[in-house]
Design an enzyme around this catalytic site. Structure first.
Site, PDB file in Angstrom:
ATOM      1  N   ARG A   1     -52.514   6.481  48.202  1.00  0.00           N
ATOM      2  CA  ARG A   1     -53.070   5.705  48.975  1.00  0.00           C
ATOM      3  C   ARG A   1     -52.481   4.183  48.960  1.00  0.00           C
ATOM      4  O   ARG A   1     -52.259   3.458  49.669  1.00  0.00           O
ATOM      5  CB  ARG A   1     -54.682   5.692  48.990  1.00  0.00           C
ATOM      6  CG  ARG A   1     -55.219   4.381  50.046  1.00  0.00           C
ATOM      7  CD  ARG A   1     -56.650   4.925  50.324  1.00  0.00           C
ATOM      8  NE  ARG A   1     -57.406   5.408  49.169  1.00  0.00           N
ATOM      9  CZ  ARG A   1     -57.842   4.790  48.088  1.00  0.00           C
ATOM     10  NH1 ARG A   1     -57.547   3.472  47.805  1.00  0.00           N
ATOM     11  NH2 ARG A   1     -58.818   5.428  47.321  1.00  0.00           N
TER      12      ARG A   1
ATOM     13  N   TYR B   1     -52.165  -3.474  75.817  1.00  0.00           N
ATOM     14  CA  TYR B   1     -52.532  -1.935  75.904  1.00  0.00           C
ATOM     15  C   TYR B   1     -53.834  -1.667  75.879  1.00  0.00           C
ATOM     16  O   TYR B   1     -54.801  -2.222  75.206  1.00  0.00           O
ATOM     17  CB  TYR B   1     -51.629  -1.240  74.625  1.00  0.00           C
ATOM     18  CG  TYR B   1     -52.213  -0.060  74.129  1.00  0.00           C
ATOM     19  CD1 TYR B   1     -52.086   0.940  75.189  1.00  0.00           C
ATOM     20  CD2 TYR B   1     -52.822   0.282  73.082  1.00  0.00           C
ATOM     21  CE1 TYR B   1     -52.530   2.402  74.770  1.00  0.00           C
ATOM     22  CE2 TYR B   1     -53.198   1.536  72.874  1.00  0.00           C
ATOM     23  CZ  TYR B   1     -52.843   2.743  73.844  1.00  0.00           C
ATOM     24  OH  TYR B   1     -53.455   4.016  73.484  1.00  0.00           O
TER      25      TYR B   1
ATOM     26  N   LYS C   1     -43.626   4.900  68.956  1.00  0.00           N
ATOM     27  CA  LYS C   1     -42.792   4.444  70.156  1.00  0.00           C
ATOM     28  C   LYS C   1     -41.195   4.392  69.812  1.00  0.00           C
ATOM     29  O   LYS C   1     -40.762   5.416  69.340  1.00  0.00           O
ATOM     30  CB  LYS C   1     -43.384   3.120  70.941  1.00  0.00           C
ATOM     31  CG  LYS C   1     -44.850   3.152  71.106  1.00  0.00           C
ATOM     32  CD  LYS C   1     -45.122   4.371  72.006  1.00  0.00           C
ATOM     33  CE  LYS C   1     -46.750   4.686  71.980  1.00  0.00           C
ATOM     34  NZ  LYS C   1     -47.693   3.672  71.608  1.00  0.00           N
TER      35      LYS C   1
HETATM   36  O1  P1T Z   1     -50.797   4.934  69.649  1.00  0.00           O
HETATM   37  P1  P1T Z   1     -50.907   3.952  68.341  1.00  0.00           P
HETATM   38  O2  P1T Z   1     -49.435   4.136  67.572  1.00  0.00           O
HETATM   39  O3  P1T Z   1     -52.151   3.822  67.849  1.00  0.00           O
HETATM   40  O4  P1T Z   1     -50.315   2.547  68.962  1.00  0.00           O
HETATM   41  C1  P1T Z   1     -51.172   1.611  69.708  1.00  0.00           C
HETATM   42  C2  P1T Z   1     -50.489   0.904  70.555  1.00  0.00           C
HETATM   43  C3  P1T Z   1     -50.379  -0.455  70.277  1.00  0.00           C
HETATM   44  N1  P1T Z   1     -49.638  -1.304  71.117  1.00  0.00           N
HETATM   45  C4  P1T Z   1     -48.919  -0.776  71.832  1.00  0.00           C
HETATM   46  C5  P1T Z   1     -48.152  -2.112  72.813  1.00  0.00           C
HETATM   47  C6  P1T Z   1     -48.868   0.325  72.452  1.00  0.00           C
HETATM   48  O5  P1T Z   1     -48.188   0.583  73.526  1.00  0.00           O
HETATM   49  C7  P1T Z   1     -49.743   1.220  71.840  1.00  0.00           C
HETATM   50  C8  P1T Z   1     -49.867   2.489  72.318  1.00  0.00           C
HETATM   51  N2  P1T Z   1     -49.460   2.805  73.826  1.00  0.00           N
HETATM   52  C9  P1T Z   1     -49.512   3.948  74.412  1.00  0.00           C
HETATM   53  C10 P1T Z   1     -49.941   5.260  73.575  1.00  0.00           C
HETATM   54  C11 P1T Z   1     -49.215   3.994  75.585  1.00  0.00           C
HETATM   55  O6  P1T Z   1     -48.634   5.080  76.292  1.00  0.00           O
HETATM   56  O7  P1T Z   1     -48.980   2.859  76.310  1.00  0.00           O
END
Ligand code: P1T
Length: 379
Positions: free
Chosen positions: A46, A98, A195
């Protein structure tokens, strides 16, 4: 080292045990100690794991930071930043975020006594009027999800420094291939590694990168104390993804530019949101702070009704209707019902997330196939 070399070599060394060029997947919870407290730098996964550590070094390298941290998701990384705050503290953020970030702010951290101000920062100089004695953090995305608004990072950074307030930038849409917020004065860069950094739609992960060692130590403490880390297998996949970030991003940008122009000339399309257009309200700032315009485009279909937009996304064949973005494959989404469903309709519509809005993550397939798919769906 240039960026295109950093993606492959930044922060990396052949593994100490056998010289493996890729860091092995250290699938282990714990590490043998020769006497209590005597170990080779790793005690418990961790706190620190060699595969994750290699990835964290790669994050720091590509964002021109000194310290990187990997988390179990993008939201877990944002959650760690918010744990730097205390009840009564205030955050300046933007109206266009988001949906999951907005949900974390409004439905989790509001209850812990933190106040969020969602403001329009398209004109960044206006930020001055939102500071109070309790402001501790400025949180922005640029380009924003899903409206592709552009916020001037340098202007916000100088206001943050003047008021001695932390400034965090979600760099998920741009990636460091296009934009390096720490170089422009931000204190923290955050990524949904899920992403573009991962790039292959095969993991969920978050990252933080900072320059300052005191801030890094506070965040490492939260990472370990709250424990929202990612595992070694996902760390390996993310490291592999980062090695091709520059070549993928180049193609994402080229394809998106062609798709944006195609959509703009299409009779069934109403508005197209893409920062590369000269008539985008902040094109001048995008040109200044980004090296190209990225792979994301949003557009609305004529008629302004939900049915038209749904009909288009259902007809798409190569663009998969799905949440997420930034993978090699093209995806289409309907923000009002998908990624931004947790934002109240009235708030959504104020910033342009209408029922007829479609968001595209333009992948790296052949551009002719992508345009043909959009053409048949829009007919
Ligand atoms: O999904 P996660 O890895 O927890 O990330 C969240 C997140 C944070 N910031 C931005 C700009 C994001 O686009 C996202 C996640 N977005 C999507 C799942 C989406 O489809 O826009």
């Amino acid at each position: 080292m240039q960026f295109n070399t950093k993606t492959i070599h930044g922060g990396q060394q052949p593994d100490k045990a056998y010289g493996a060029v890729m860091p092995p997947i250290y699938q282990t919870t714990t590490y043998a100690q020769s006497a209590p407290g005597e170990h080779q730098g790793y005690e418990y996964s961790r706190a620190k794991n060699p595969t994750r550590h290699a990835l964290e070094n790669a994050f720091a390298s590509i964002e021109n930071g000194n310290f990187g941290m990997a988390f179990g998701s993008g939201l877990a990384a944002i959650d760690a930043i918010l744990k730097l705050l205390k009840p009564g503290d205030e955050v300046i953020s933007t109206t266009d975020l988001y949906g999951g970030t907005y949900r974390l702010f409004s439905q989790v951290f509001e209850d812990f006594g933190i106040r969020f101000h969602y403001v329009d920062l398209n004109d960044a100089s206006k930020i001055e009027k939102y500071f109070s004695v309790n402001t501790r953090l400025i949180w922005i995305e640029t380009p924003t999800n899903p409206m592709l608004n552009i916020i001037d990072i340098k202007t916000i950074a100088s206001a943050a420094q003047k008021h001695n307030v932390l400034f965090a930038v979600d760099n998920t849409f741009a990636t460091p291939y296009l934009q390096r917020p720490l170089d422009l004065g931000a204190d923290i860069v955050m990524h949904s590694v899920t992403k573009y950094l991962g790039g292959h739609s095969d993991l969920v992960m978050g990252a933080l990168i900072v320059k300052n060692s005191e801030l890094a130590n506070r965040l490492y403490f939260i990472q370990n104390a709250s424990g929202a880390i990612c595992g070694p297998q996902d760390s390996f996949l993310a490291l592999r993804g980062i090695k091709t970030l520059h070549v993928r991003m180049q193609r994402h940008c080229e394809n998106a530019e062609k798709v944006a122009h195609f959509l703009k000339g299409h009779p069934q399309v109403d508005m197209v949101y893409w920062p590369g257009f000269k008539d985008h309200p902040n094109h001048r700032i995008a040109k200044k702070q980004m090296d190209d315009y990225g792979g994301m485009i949003s557009f609305s279909v004529k008629g302004k009704r939900m049915e038209e937009a749904i009909s288009v996304v259902r007809k798409l064949q190569l663009f998969t209707l799905a949440e997420s973005l930034g993978g090699v494959e093209s995806l289409a989404g309907h923000p009002a019902t998908m990624t931004h469903g947790s934002v109240p309709k009235i708030e959504r519509e104020k910033i342009g997330i209408t029922d007829s809005l479609i968001r595209l993550s333009v992948g790296i397939e052949d551009i002719d196939d992508l345009i043909a798919d959009l053409e048949q769906a829009l007919q």
